[in-house]
Scaffold this motif. Structure first.
Motif, PDB file in Angstrom:
ATOM      1  N   SER A  78       0.813  -1.224   0.000  1.00  0.00           N
ATOM      2  CA  SER A  78       0.000   0.000   0.000  1.00  0.00           C
ATOM      3  C   SER A  78       0.844   1.272   0.000  1.00  0.00           C
ATOM      4  CB  SER A  78      -0.904   0.016   1.234  1.00  0.00           C
ATOM      5  OG  SER A  78      -0.150   0.251   2.408  1.00  0.00           O
ATOM      6  N   ARG A  79       2.157   1.096  -0.102  1.00  0.00           N
ATOM      7  CA  ARG A  79       3.101   2.224  -0.024  1.00  0.00           C
ATOM      8  C   ARG A  79       2.958   2.980   1.298  1.00  0.00           C
ATOM      9  NH1 ARG A  79       1.278   2.356  -5.506  1.00  0.00           N
ATOM     10  NH2 ARG A  79       2.957   1.776  -6.923  1.00  0.00           N
ATOM     11  N   ILE A  83      -3.460   0.695   7.065  1.00  0.00           N
ATOM     12  CA  ILE A  83      -3.307   0.462   8.501  1.00  0.00           C
ATOM     13  C   ILE A  83      -4.080  -0.808   8.844  1.00  0.00           C
ATOM     14  CG2 ILE A  83      -3.786   1.383  10.806  1.00  0.00           C
ATOM     15  CD1 ILE A  83      -3.680   4.196   9.165  1.00  0.00           C
ATOM     16  N   VAL A  84      -3.426  -1.742   9.484  1.00  0.00           N
ATOM     17  CA  VAL A  84      -4.070  -2.992   9.885  1.00  0.00           C
ATOM     18  C   VAL A  84      -5.213  -2.643  10.834  1.00  0.00           C
ATOM     19  CG1 VAL A  84      -3.729  -5.169  11.105  1.00  0.00           C
ATOM     20  CG2 VAL A  84      -1.933  -4.283   9.583  1.00  0.00           C
ATOM     21  N   SER A  85      -6.396  -3.211  10.591  1.00  0.00           N
ATOM     22  CA  SER A  85      -7.564  -2.781  11.356  1.00  0.00           C
ATOM     23  C   SER A  85      -8.555  -3.924  11.584  1.00  0.00           C
ATOM     24  CB  SER A  85      -8.262  -1.623  10.617  1.00  0.00           C
ATOM     25  OG  SER A  85      -8.731  -2.047   9.343  1.00  0.00           O
ATOM     26  N   HIS A  86      -9.664  -3.573  12.220  1.00  0.00           N
ATOM     27  CA  HIS A  86     -10.778  -4.465  12.458  1.00  0.00           C
ATOM     28  C   HIS A  86     -10.326  -5.761  13.158  1.00  0.00           C
ATOM     29  CE1 HIS A  86     -12.410  -1.500   9.701  1.00  0.00           C
ATOM     30  NE2 HIS A  86     -13.615  -1.882  10.082  1.00  0.00           N
ATOM     31  N   THR A  87     -10.835  -6.918  12.734  1.00  0.00           N
ATOM     32  CA  THR A  87     -10.508  -8.161  13.446  1.00  0.00           C
ATOM     33  C   THR A  87      -9.031  -8.518  13.333  1.00  0.00           C
ATOM     34  OG1 THR A  87     -11.257  -9.403  11.505  1.00  0.00           O
ATOM     35  CG2 THR A  87     -12.813  -9.194  13.351  1.00  0.00           C
ATOM     36  N   THR A  88      -8.377  -8.080  12.252  1.00  0.00           N
ATOM     37  CA  THR A  88      -6.934  -8.335  12.141  1.00  0.00           C
ATOM     38  C   THR A  88      -6.191  -7.570  13.234  1.00  0.00           C
ATOM     39  OG1 THR A  88      -7.251  -8.528   9.750  1.00  0.00           O
ATOM     40  CG2 THR A  88      -4.985  -8.424  10.543  1.00  0.00           C
ATOM     41  N   THR A 106      -7.363  -0.580   6.751  1.00  0.00           N
ATOM     42  CA  THR A 106      -8.048   0.698   6.543  1.00  0.00           C
ATOM     43  C   THR A 106      -7.132   1.582   5.724  1.00  0.00           C
ATOM     44  OG1 THR A 106      -9.359   0.520   8.558  1.00  0.00           O
ATOM     45  CG2 THR A 106      -9.018   2.742   7.674  1.00  0.00           C
ATOM     46  N   VAL A 107      -7.702   2.135   4.659  1.00  0.00           N
ATOM     47  CA  VAL A 107      -6.945   2.977   3.728  1.00  0.00           C
ATOM     48  C   VAL A 107      -7.661   4.313   3.581  1.00  0.00           C
ATOM     49  CG1 VAL A 107      -5.927   1.032   2.463  1.00  0.00           C
ATOM     50  CG2 VAL A 107      -8.155   1.946   1.742  1.00  0.00           C
ATOM     51  N   ILE A 119      -9.303  -7.238   2.685  1.00  0.00           N
ATOM     52  CA  ILE A 119     -10.552  -6.475   2.724  1.00  0.00           C
ATOM     53  C   ILE A 119     -10.183  -5.047   3.086  1.00  0.00           C
ATOM     54  CG2 ILE A 119     -12.746  -6.172   3.896  1.00  0.00           C
ATOM     55  CD1 ILE A 119     -12.793  -9.208   4.256  1.00  0.00           C
ATOM     56  N   LEU A 120     -10.549  -4.113   2.217  1.00  0.00           N
ATOM     57  CA  LEU A 120     -10.199  -2.710   2.420  1.00  0.00           C
ATOM     58  C   LEU A 120     -11.388  -1.943   2.995  1.00  0.00           C
ATOM     59  CD1 LEU A 120      -8.226  -1.973  -0.881  1.00  0.00           C
ATOM     60  CD2 LEU A 120      -7.326  -2.649   1.346  1.00  0.00           C
ATOM     61  N   HIS A 121     -11.093  -1.139   3.999  1.00  0.00           N
ATOM     62  CA  HIS A 121     -12.070  -0.224   4.597  1.00  0.00           C
ATOM     63  C   HIS A 121     -11.532   1.181   4.366  1.00  0.00           C
ATOM     64  CE1 HIS A 121     -13.810  -3.660   6.820  1.00  0.00           C
ATOM     65  NE2 HIS A 121     -12.546  -4.046   6.929  1.00  0.00           N
TER      66      HIS A 121
END
Length: 199
Positions: A78-79, A83-88, A106-107, A119-121
């Protein structure tokens, strides 16, 4: 002036060692590896091609790694914008029973890359909602909990994460509720249910 090969490798190793052995083609180019040299090292097996434009030193396969080594790859993909998010993120923080099969990132809203394996949020995160890790960033425990509640993740996973976060002193009921209220009604409802279950 030509650079010594040992110096070039050492420079790339310094970059990669802070990223669990991963590095990008652009980072290799910056320290002195031409695209031709990069192809050579990948073909010889000195570097493992992980994804388009992302490599890893083969030596890191024999070193003891962390369960979250693979998350560095997605940060590089993602350069540095994901950001690692949610259940991860809950899994990274070892909170609750969440055991995600997918990687949640999350992007920023304008992010254009597509990733079939993630999965992108899309959201703008505040600096106080993000923690720095070696080679990647992750949402804080509070943010991870409320974004899971907002995304209607299995309530048991949210309940267990809230109970553990409170037990470990990572947050308070008031902080969780306030953060959930800022995120929206669904986040607030899921968080309130988890707090009631934790009583």
């Amino acid at each position: 002036m030509l650079r010594d090969r040992t110096d070039t490798r050492a420079a790339l190793w310094r970059v990669a060692s802070g990223q669990r052995g991963y590095f990008t083609s652009a980072q290799a180019l910056q320290v002195g590896y031409s695209y031709q040299a990069q192809r050579y090292h990948a073909q010889r097996g000195n570097w493992q091609l992980v994804d388009r434009g992302i490599y890893r030193f083969r030596e890191f396969d024999t070193l003891p790694g962390g369960e979250d080594d693979h998350l560095v790859r997605w940060a590089l993909w993602s350069r540095g914008r994901a950001i690692v998010s949610h259940t991860t993120a809950l899994s990274v923080h070892d909170l609750g029973t969440a055991n995600p099969a997918e990687i949640h990132l999350t992007v920023p809203p304008g992010f254009r890359q597509k990733g079939g394996l993630v999965i992108l949020h899309r959201a703008e995160l505040a600096q106080d909602e993000i923690e720095e890790r070696e080679g990647y960033r992750v949402t804080t425990p509070v943010r991870a909990i409320i974004e899971c509640a907002e995304a209607s993740v299995d309530q048991d996973a949210v309940d267990s994460a809230v109970a553990e976060a409170l037990d470990r002193g990572l947050t308070t009921r008031r902080v969780l509720l306030h953060a959930a209220q800022r995120l929206g009604a669904r986040a607030e409802l899921g968080t309130e249910r988890a707090l009631q279950a934790a009583q």
